[in-house]
Scaffold this motif. Structure first.
Motif, PDB file in Angstrom:
ATOM      1  N   GLY A  30      35.621  31.413  30.779  1.00 38.14           N
ATOM      2  CA  GLY A  30      35.383  30.423  29.738  1.00 38.14           C
ATOM      3  C   GLY A  30      33.950  30.343  29.262  1.00 38.14           C
ATOM      4  O   GLY A  30      33.634  29.526  28.388  1.00 38.14           O
ATOM      5  N   ASP A  31      33.068  31.186  29.788  1.00 34.48           N
ATOM      6  CA  ASP A  31      31.655  31.103  29.416  1.00 34.48           C
ATOM      7  C   ASP A  31      31.405  31.715  28.038  1.00 34.48           C
ATOM      8  O   ASP A  31      32.020  32.712  27.663  1.00 34.48           O
ATOM      9  N   TYR A  32      30.493  31.089  27.293  1.00 32.93           N
ATOM     10  CA  TYR A  32      30.111  31.673  25.999  1.00 32.93           C
ATOM     11  C   TYR A  32      28.609  31.595  25.752  1.00 32.93           C
ATOM     12  O   TYR A  32      28.103  32.210  24.814  1.00 32.93           O
ATOM     13  N   ILE A  33      27.888  30.859  26.612  1.00 30.09           N
ATOM     14  CA  ILE A  33      26.448  30.706  26.395  1.00 30.09           C
ATOM     15  C   ILE A  33      25.704  31.949  26.854  1.00 30.09           C
ATOM     16  O   ILE A  33      24.825  32.461  26.147  1.00 30.09           O
ATOM     17  N   THR A  34      26.037  32.464  28.029  1.00 33.22           N
ATOM     18  CA  THR A  34      25.326  33.625  28.566  1.00 33.22           C
ATOM     19  C   THR A  34      25.448  34.826  27.644  1.00 33.22           C
ATOM     20  O   THR A  34      24.475  35.526  27.377  1.00 33.22           O
ATOM     21  N   VAL A  35      26.662  35.070  27.123  1.00 32.02           N
ATOM     22  CA  VAL A  35      26.829  36.232  26.254  1.00 32.02           C
ATOM     23  C   VAL A  35      26.058  36.057  24.950  1.00 32.02           C
ATOM     24  O   VAL A  35      25.627  37.041  24.336  1.00 32.02           O
ATOM     25  N   GLN A  36      25.858  34.831  24.508  1.00 32.72           N
ATOM     26  CA  GLN A  36      25.034  34.604  23.316  1.00 32.72           C
ATOM     27  C   GLN A  36      23.563  34.879  23.591  1.00 32.72           C
ATOM     28  O   GLN A  36      22.835  35.312  22.703  1.00 32.72           O
ATOM     29  N   ILE A  37      23.125  34.632  24.822  1.00 30.99           N
ATOM     30  CA  ILE A  37      21.705  34.765  25.156  1.00 30.99           C
ATOM     31  C   ILE A  37      21.345  36.203  25.518  1.00 30.99           C
ATOM     32  O   ILE A  37      20.310  36.717  25.084  1.00 30.99           O
ATOM     33  N   LEU A  85      15.289  40.758  31.122  1.00 30.26           N
ATOM     34  CA  LEU A  85      16.058  41.881  30.584  1.00 30.26           C
ATOM     35  C   LEU A  85      15.516  42.409  29.260  1.00 30.26           C
ATOM     36  O   LEU A  85      16.007  43.421  28.749  1.00 30.26           O
ATOM     37  N   ALA A  86      14.541  41.726  28.687  1.00 34.15           N
ATOM     38  CA  ALA A  86      14.020  42.115  27.380  1.00 34.15           C
ATOM     39  C   ALA A  86      13.296  43.455  27.447  1.00 34.15           C
ATOM     40  O   ALA A  86      12.913  43.936  28.524  1.00 34.15           O
ATOM     41  N   ASN A  87      13.117  44.075  26.283  1.00 35.11           N
ATOM     42  CA  ASN A  87      12.319  45.296  26.216  1.00 35.11           C
ATOM     43  C   ASN A  87      10.909  45.011  26.695  1.00 35.11           C
ATOM     44  O   ASN A  87      10.293  44.006  26.300  1.00 35.11           O
ATOM     45  N   GLY A  95      10.256  44.056  29.524  1.00 36.45           N
ATOM     46  CA  GLY A  95      10.350  43.031  30.542  1.00 36.45           C
ATOM     47  C   GLY A  95      10.263  43.644  31.926  1.00 36.45           C
ATOM     48  O   GLY A  95      10.185  44.872  32.092  1.00 36.45           O
ATOM     49  N   PRO A  96      10.269  42.809  32.983  1.00 37.82           N
ATOM     50  CA  PRO A  96      10.133  43.323  34.350  1.00 37.82           C
ATOM     51  C   PRO A  96      11.187  44.358  34.717  1.00 37.82           C
ATOM     52  O   PRO A  96      10.858  45.411  35.282  1.00 37.82           O
ATOM     53  N   LEU A  97      12.455  44.096  34.415  1.00 39.72           N
ATOM     54  CA  LEU A  97      13.505  45.043  34.784  1.00 39.72           C
ATOM     55  C   LEU A  97      13.432  46.316  33.961  1.00 39.72           C
ATOM     56  O   LEU A  97      13.752  47.400  34.451  1.00 39.72           O
ATOM     57  N   ASP A  98      13.020  46.195  32.701  1.00 36.72           N
ATOM     58  CA  ASP A  98      12.890  47.376  31.852  1.00 36.72           C
ATOM     59  C   ASP A  98      11.771  48.275  32.366  1.00 36.72           C
ATOM     60  O   ASP A  98      11.891  49.507  32.359  1.00 36.72           O
ATOM     61  N   ARG A  99      10.680  47.682  32.829  1.00 39.60           N
ATOM     62  CA  ARG A  99       9.562  48.485  33.335  1.00 39.60           C
ATOM     63  C   ARG A  99       9.893  49.160  34.656  1.00 39.60           C
ATOM     64  O   ARG A  99       9.449  50.281  34.923  1.00 39.60           O
ATOM     65  N   ILE A 100      10.691  48.487  35.490  1.00 46.53           N
ATOM     66  CA  ILE A 100      10.990  49.036  36.819  1.00 46.53           C
ATOM     67  C   ILE A 100      12.176  49.987  36.775  1.00 46.53           C
ATOM     68  O   ILE A 100      12.119  51.095  37.314  1.00 46.53           O
ATOM     69  N   PHE A 101      13.275  49.573  36.119  1.00 46.63           N
ATOM     70  CA  PHE A 101      14.510  50.346  36.159  1.00 46.63           C
ATOM     71  C   PHE A 101      14.860  50.997  34.823  1.00 46.63           C
ATOM     72  O   PHE A 101      15.827  51.760  34.739  1.00 46.63           O
ATOM     73  N   GLY A 102      14.115  50.661  33.761  1.00 46.24           N
ATOM     74  CA  GLY A 102      14.447  51.216  32.453  1.00 46.24           C
ATOM     75  C   GLY A 102      15.674  50.580  31.840  1.00 46.24           C
ATOM     76  O   GLY A 102      16.421  51.224  31.123  1.00 46.24           O
ATOM     77  N   GLY A 103      15.930  49.328  32.079  1.00 44.57           N
ATOM     78  CA  GLY A 103      17.095  48.652  31.511  1.00 44.57           C
ATOM     79  C   GLY A 103      17.531  47.514  32.393  1.00 44.57           C
ATOM     80  O   GLY A 103      16.791  47.097  33.274  1.00 44.57           O
ATOM     81  N   PRO A 104      18.739  46.981  32.186  1.00 41.74           N
ATOM     82  CA  PRO A 104      19.786  47.467  31.268  1.00 41.74           C
ATOM     83  C   PRO A 104      19.669  46.951  29.847  1.00 41.74           C
ATOM     84  O   PRO A 104      20.462  47.340  28.989  1.00 41.74           O
ATOM     85  N   GLY A 105      18.676  46.085  29.520  1.00 42.55           N
ATOM     86  CA  GLY A 105      18.604  45.517  28.182  1.00 42.55           C
ATOM     87  C   GLY A 105      19.715  44.515  27.958  1.00 42.55           C
ATOM     88  O   GLY A 105      20.379  44.068  28.892  1.00 42.55           O
TER      89      GLY A 105
END
Length: 278
Positions: free
Chosen positions: A219-226, A132-134, A136-146
């Motif tokens: 209850g998740d908090y790790i994914t949103v931090q990453i 998902l990084a700038n 990154g693979p998804l940014d190059r193909i779909f332009g996001g979502p970041g």
């Protein structure tokens, strides 16, 4: 003593279950009781000491302060979105596995669904961070979502998808193939069969899967931090209040919100038969 247990099988069953039930009461229900009790305490702003006097101020602050209320509503919305996405994806995938794929391939597909659960949570989350990084693979193909809330929903949907597929697959395994054949013989098209025959019988299985996806996302908090960027969920506030503010009672009140939401959710779905599919 042995003869007594032979004559009274229920007493033998009670003796076998006494230890695990006692552990459940002490470890699980006891911890919930401590959590709810701590949520009623407060912290003296001058000394920083915990005041062991029951008060609802912590819950009142969560419900009245716009910041905390927004985070709670956002967390519930994210959990609901993840559950909806996983439900939409799981039904056709599980249907193909249970009713379309040849029997010799079903176990292979089932293993393929379960295999991601063997990988480390952090490894999968950071792999999504790279994608998902700038640039990154998804940014190059779909332009996001970041990074941000959409990324959090996307990653959580991937994380918990197997927990939705497995109950739905089990429900479809119990669905008689004769019902599908009868629907076809009566002239129903596949879409009509899915809406009128399959989905009504799958409701308990879908709800059973939603209990996992909704509670795990809430209850998740790790994914949103990453991958969440500046977004915050309830878990992040609990971590922040323990680490920075050292306000354990308020953290306990925040942590009690998902538990209370899940109690309400379980009470709402118990009549669907979903709990029997867990």
């Amino acid at each position: 003593m042995t003869a007594f247990f032979h004559r009274h099988p229920r007493a033998r069953l009670a003796a076998l279950l006494s230890a695990p039930l006692a552990w459940l009461v002490v470890a699980y229900l006891g911890s919930l009781a401590v959590l709810l009790t701590s949520a009623l305490w407060s912290v003296n702003t001058f000394t920083g000491q915990v005041v062991h006097t029951a008060t609802l101020d912590n819950f009142r602050t969560i419900l009245t302060e716009p910041v905390y209320r927004t985070v709670v509503l956002r967390s519930v919305a994210v959990a609901a979105a993840v559950t909806l996405i996983d439900g939409v994806l799981a039904v056709p995938m599980a249907f193909f596995m249970a009713k379309v794929a040849p029997p010799r391939y079903r176990r292979i597909l089932l293993v393929a669904v379960v295999t991601p659960l063997w990988a480390s949570y952090l490894v999968k989350a950071y792999a999504w961070r790279v994608m998902l990084a700038n640039d990154g693979p998804l940014d190059r193909i779909f332009g996001g979502p970041g990074y941000g809330l959409p990324a959090t929903v996307l990653v959580l949907s991937y994380m918990w998808l197997p927990y939705m597929i497995l109950p739905v697959y089990a429900g479809l395994e119990r669905l008689p193939g004769s019902l599908l054949e009868a629907s076809s013989d009566l002239g129903a098209r596949p879409g009509r069969t899915l809406r009128s025959v399959v989905l009504p019988m799958l409701v308990p299985s879908i709800v059973a899967g939603s209990i996992f996806t909704f509670s795990l996302s809430l209850g998740d908090y790790i994914t949103v931090q990453i991958v969440g960027g500046k977004s915050q969920l309830i878990g992040n506030l609990v971590y922040a209040n323990i680490g920075a503010a050292n306000d354990l009672p308020f953290s306990a009140a925040l942590a009690a919100i998902p538990a209370l939401v899940m109690v309400v959710y379980l009470l709402a779905v118990r009549r669907t038969g979903a709990l029997e599919n867990l």
